[in-house]
Design an enzyme around this catalytic site. Structure first.
Site, short mmCIF file in Angstrom:
data_model
loop_
_atom_site.label_atom_id
_atom_site.label_comp_id
_atom_site.label_asym_id
_atom_site.label_seq_id
_atom_site.Cartn_x
_atom_site.Cartn_y
_atom_site.Cartn_z
N ASP A 18 0.81 -1.21 0.00
CA ASP A 18 0.00 0.00 0.00
C ASP A 18 0.85 1.27 0.00
O ASP A 18 2.00 1.27 0.45
CB ASP A 18 -0.88 0.04 1.26
CG ASP A 18 -2.05 -0.91 1.20
OD1 ASP A 18 -2.09 -1.76 0.29
OD2 ASP A 18 -2.92 -0.81 2.09
N ASP A 19 0.24 2.35 -0.45
CA ASP A 19 0.69 3.73 -0.24
C ASP A 19 1.72 4.24 -1.23
O ASP A 19 2.15 5.39 -1.12
CB ASP A 19 1.24 3.93 1.19
CG ASP A 19 0.19 3.76 2.26
OD1 ASP A 19 -0.99 3.54 1.90
OD2 ASP A 19 0.53 3.82 3.44
N HIS A 77 -6.06 3.11 -4.11
CA HIS A 77 -5.94 3.35 -2.67
C HIS A 77 -6.26 4.81 -2.33
O HIS A 77 -5.72 5.35 -1.37
CB HIS A 77 -4.52 2.99 -2.21
CG HIS A 77 -4.38 2.78 -0.73
ND1 HIS A 77 -5.27 2.05 0.03
CD2 HIS A 77 -3.41 3.20 0.14
CE1 HIS A 77 -4.86 2.03 1.28
NE2 HIS A 77 -3.74 2.72 1.38
N HIS A 100 -4.86 9.54 0.07
CA HIS A 100 -4.79 8.71 1.28
C HIS A 100 -5.62 9.30 2.41
O HIS A 100 -5.13 9.54 3.52
CB HIS A 100 -3.34 8.49 1.74
CG HIS A 100 -3.20 7.27 2.60
ND1 HIS A 100 -3.43 7.28 3.96
CD2 HIS A 100 -2.85 5.99 2.29
CE1 HIS A 100 -3.24 6.07 4.45
NE2 HIS A 100 -2.89 5.26 3.46
N HIS A 113 3.59 -2.37 3.10
CA HIS A 113 3.60 -1.00 2.58
C HIS A 113 4.90 -0.73 1.83
O HIS A 113 5.98 -1.08 2.30
CB HIS A 113 3.48 0.01 3.73
CG HIS A 113 2.17 -0.08 4.46
ND1 HIS A 113 1.91 -1.05 5.41
CD2 HIS A 113 1.04 0.68 4.37
CE1 HIS A 113 0.68 -0.89 5.87
NE2 HIS A 113 0.13 0.15 5.27
#
Length: 260
Positions: free
Chosen positions: A70-71, A120, A124, A213
């Protein structure tokens, strides 16, 4: 399930050292040049959304796991891709739309490798309210990924896992399956690479979706060195236990479109 790209581009040593070194400390063999664009036989999206509208794991009927990150895209992303390429392992990257600008080549590299890209949000931020702002966050990220690669994601991971019935319904209207996770080593807290590795290996089961991540969303420095350091051992041990690595779309049996 149709692969994103029929041919493996991943070349070079299969050694899993983070720095690209083999077990004996020798330099990894050079890999094939990365393509400048997504291959012509790459998928462009999902044919249709099937199955549960939100998932935490796949079926336990196959000895497979799905690694997710993620991210990103972020500074650590290229290091993670190199490890995956050397190991011939596919993964799923849930990207932040605002991070795509200037890193479009990393997304094209993911698809060329056979990895999957998911949504995503753009900044964020929480999408749980499922309001107009949440819809814009989702749509802007879809547009950013499509603009960089020609591929429109069919997976959504809510930032911080903050979901709601309304968000799942909104995702469905956008053609997206909401994806949470069943294994969370909390690598974002940087507990140490050995702890991250141990938590993943302890939690992994057939059908697991593993959260990691490669970036830090839009918040502060992107120090993901511990995740990078843990990844080779995770892959090595799970392979030794008989696991195969699949993308989330493969895990869920989602049909892709546009591939040859």
């Amino acid at each position: 399930v149709m692969a994103i790209h029929r041919g493996w581009r991943r070349a070079g040593a299969v050694g899993l050292a983070c720095a690209g070194l083999g077990a004996a400390g020798t330099a990894a063999a050079p890999r094939a040049p990365r393509p400048a664009a997504v291959p012509a036989d790459a998928a462009t999206g999902c044919a249709h959304r099937t199955g549960a509208p939100q998932v935490r794991r796949g079926s336990s009927g196959r000895r497979v796991v799905a690694l997710t990150f993620d991210d990103g895209p972020a500074p650590a992303t290229s290091r993670i891709l190199r490890i995956l390429e050397q190991a011939r392992v596919r993964a799923t990257f849930f990207v932040v739309g605002a991070n795509v600008v200037g890193r479009e080549a990393l997304l094209r590299r993911m698809l060329a490798d056979g990895d999957m890209i998911g949504n995503h949000s753009f900044d964020h931020v929480s999408l749980a309210a499922a309001d107009d702002d949440a819809a814009a966050q989702i749509r802007d990220t879809q547009a950013a990924v499509a603009g960089a690669t020609g591929f429109r994601p069919c997976l959504l991971r809510p930032p911080s896992g903050l979901s709601s019935k309304a968000l799942v319904a909104l995702a469905g209207r956008e053609g997206l399956t909401s994806v949470l996770w069943s294994v969370n080593p909390q690598d974002f807290r940087r507990p140490g690479s050995a702890v991250i590795r141990s938590r993943v290996l302890k939690g992994a089961r057939p059908g697991s979706i593993v959260l990691n991540h490669d970036g830090n969303g839009r918040r502060g420095p992107d120090d993901r060195g511990q995740t990078v350091a843990a990844l080779p051992g995770i892959i090595r041990v799970l392979k030794a236990r008989g696991y195969r690595f699949v993308t989330v779309t493969e895990l869920l049996g989602l049909e892709l479109t546009g591939g040859a």
